[in-house]
Scaffold this active site. Structure first.
Site, PDB file in Angstrom:
ATOM      1  N   LYS A 171      52.125  48.448  47.108  1.00 41.43           N
ATOM      2  CA  LYS A 171      51.820  47.096  47.568  1.00 41.43           C
ATOM      3  C   LYS A 171      52.791  46.650  48.647  1.00 41.43           C
ATOM      4  O   LYS A 171      54.008  46.695  48.465  1.00 41.43           O
ATOM      5  CB  LYS A 171      51.875  46.132  46.374  1.00 41.43           C
ATOM      6  CG  LYS A 171      51.429  44.715  46.685  1.00 41.43           C
ATOM      7  CD  LYS A 171      51.444  43.875  45.409  1.00 41.43           C
ATOM      8  CE  LYS A 171      50.923  42.476  45.646  1.00 41.43           C
ATOM      9  NZ  LYS A 171      50.930  41.669  44.397  1.00 41.43           N
ATOM     10  N   CYS A 220      45.859  42.880  45.523  1.00 41.03           N
ATOM     11  CA  CYS A 220      45.980  41.446  45.308  1.00 41.03           C
ATOM     12  C   CYS A 220      46.368  40.653  46.571  1.00 41.03           C
ATOM     13  O   CYS A 220      45.532  40.422  47.427  1.00 41.03           O
ATOM     14  CB  CYS A 220      46.964  41.189  44.168  1.00 41.03           C
ATOM     15  SG  CYS A 220      46.789  39.559  43.398  1.00 41.03           S
ATOM     16  N   GLU A 250      45.282  44.838  38.726  1.00 36.46           N
ATOM     17  CA  GLU A 250      46.721  44.937  38.972  1.00 36.46           C
ATOM     18  C   GLU A 250      47.456  44.781  37.640  1.00 36.46           C
ATOM     19  O   GLU A 250      47.068  43.986  36.788  1.00 36.46           O
ATOM     20  CB  GLU A 250      47.140  43.846  39.950  1.00 36.46           C
ATOM     21  CG  GLU A 250      48.606  43.868  40.339  1.00 36.46           C
ATOM     22  CD  GLU A 250      48.965  42.758  41.313  1.00 36.46           C
ATOM     23  OE1 GLU A 250      49.975  42.892  42.023  1.00 36.46           O
ATOM     24  OE2 GLU A 250      48.235  41.736  41.370  1.00 36.46           O
TER      25      GLU A 250
END
Length: 277
Positions: A120, A162, A40
């Site tokens: 995300k 993540c 990321e």
């Protein structure tokens, strides 16, 4: 020969330096098709929040995306490009989102073509007992809305980033996966507590390979990331792990193993629809 590769670096605020680090790692790999996962925020990390907006690009237009495409084509790789800041379309931007962007994970095939984009969904707005203390990703980032998978030479690949790892229902919405990719910048504190447990759980419950690439070390702004980029098998076995240093880990895709696990324990067929009362 290996099929999956997770690259681990300590990214700085310098895009040029980070790409140099990345290319040095890629040069060490064989010239064959591989699924390569980057961390990321690989292109810029460890600076003030505004730094991400300063390098943000429009989709399919910008030096970061151009270089990613070139690397994929030149080195014969499928690249899951961690996350980079992508500006919202003019049509969707409004005054409520000044200087905000999507944390987008773009995927390029070995011809240099972009074949997927995942934004995300779950943003890291939490308090952590570390040197940073408070994280507020929503200050700069627009949450994504779509579950995303793509087809590859290694089957169906699911994309998360993540903090999404803590939300298994997101992955359960995907069709049967062969691979789950997890670009991350897990903090050292949360990584020590939960990183491997979460990755192993996702591999077991989805009966798929999990390829997780993480930032590592202490960054320019003092933020500490956990490292431990790794690959898990569909049986939950840790196939490869890199604790702290910059570098890469790799593992082979075994379709026969994947089929055997699913045939002997057909979890997808056993799923039930339940009523909430």
């Amino acid at each position: 020969m290996t099929d999956f590769v997770a690259i681990q670096i300590t990214s700085s605020p310098s895009v040029a330096d980070n790409f140099d680090l990345l290319e040095e790692q890629i040069k060490q790999l064989p010239n064959k098709q591989q699924l390569l996962v980057l961390p990321e925020c690989f292109a810029c990390f460890g600076a003030r929040d505004k730094a991400q907006f300063d390098i943000a690009e429009t989709l399919d237009n910008g030096p970061i995306q151009t270089r990613l495409s070139d690397l994929a084509k030149r080195y014969n790789k499928w690249i899951v490009a961690g996350s980079i800041p992508i500006k919202p379309d003019v049509e969707t931007k409004d005054s409520a989102m000044p200087e905000k962007f999507y944390a987008a994970s773009l995927v390029y095939n070995n011809l240099g073509e972009r074949v997927s984009r995942y934004d995300k969904i779950h943003l890291f707005d939490v308090s952590v007992d570390d040197s940073t203390g408070s994280y507020k990703e929503s200050t700069t980032t627009i949450p994504g809305e779509h579950v995303v998978t793509f087809d590859s030479p290694w089957g169906k690949v699911g994309q998360i980033i993540c903090y999404d790892l803590r939300f298994p229902e997101l992955i359960q919405e995907m069709p049967q996966l062969d691979v789950l990719v997890v670009p991350s910048a897990f903090t050292r504190r949360t990584g020590e507590a939960h990183w491997h447990a979460l990755l192993q759980a996702r591999s077991i419950e989805n009966q798929c390979y999990v390829v997780a690439s993480d930032q590592t070390g202490v960054h320019e702004n003092g933020r500490e990331t956990y490292g431990n980029s790794c690959i898990y098998s569909p049986w939950g076995e840790l196939l490869a792990n890199l604790p702290v240093n910059e570098g890469w880990v790799a593992a082979k895709y075994d379709y026969a193993l994947l089929a055997k696990i699913r045939n002997e324990m057909p979890i997808q067929q056993h799923k039930k629809n339940r009523k909430i009362i």
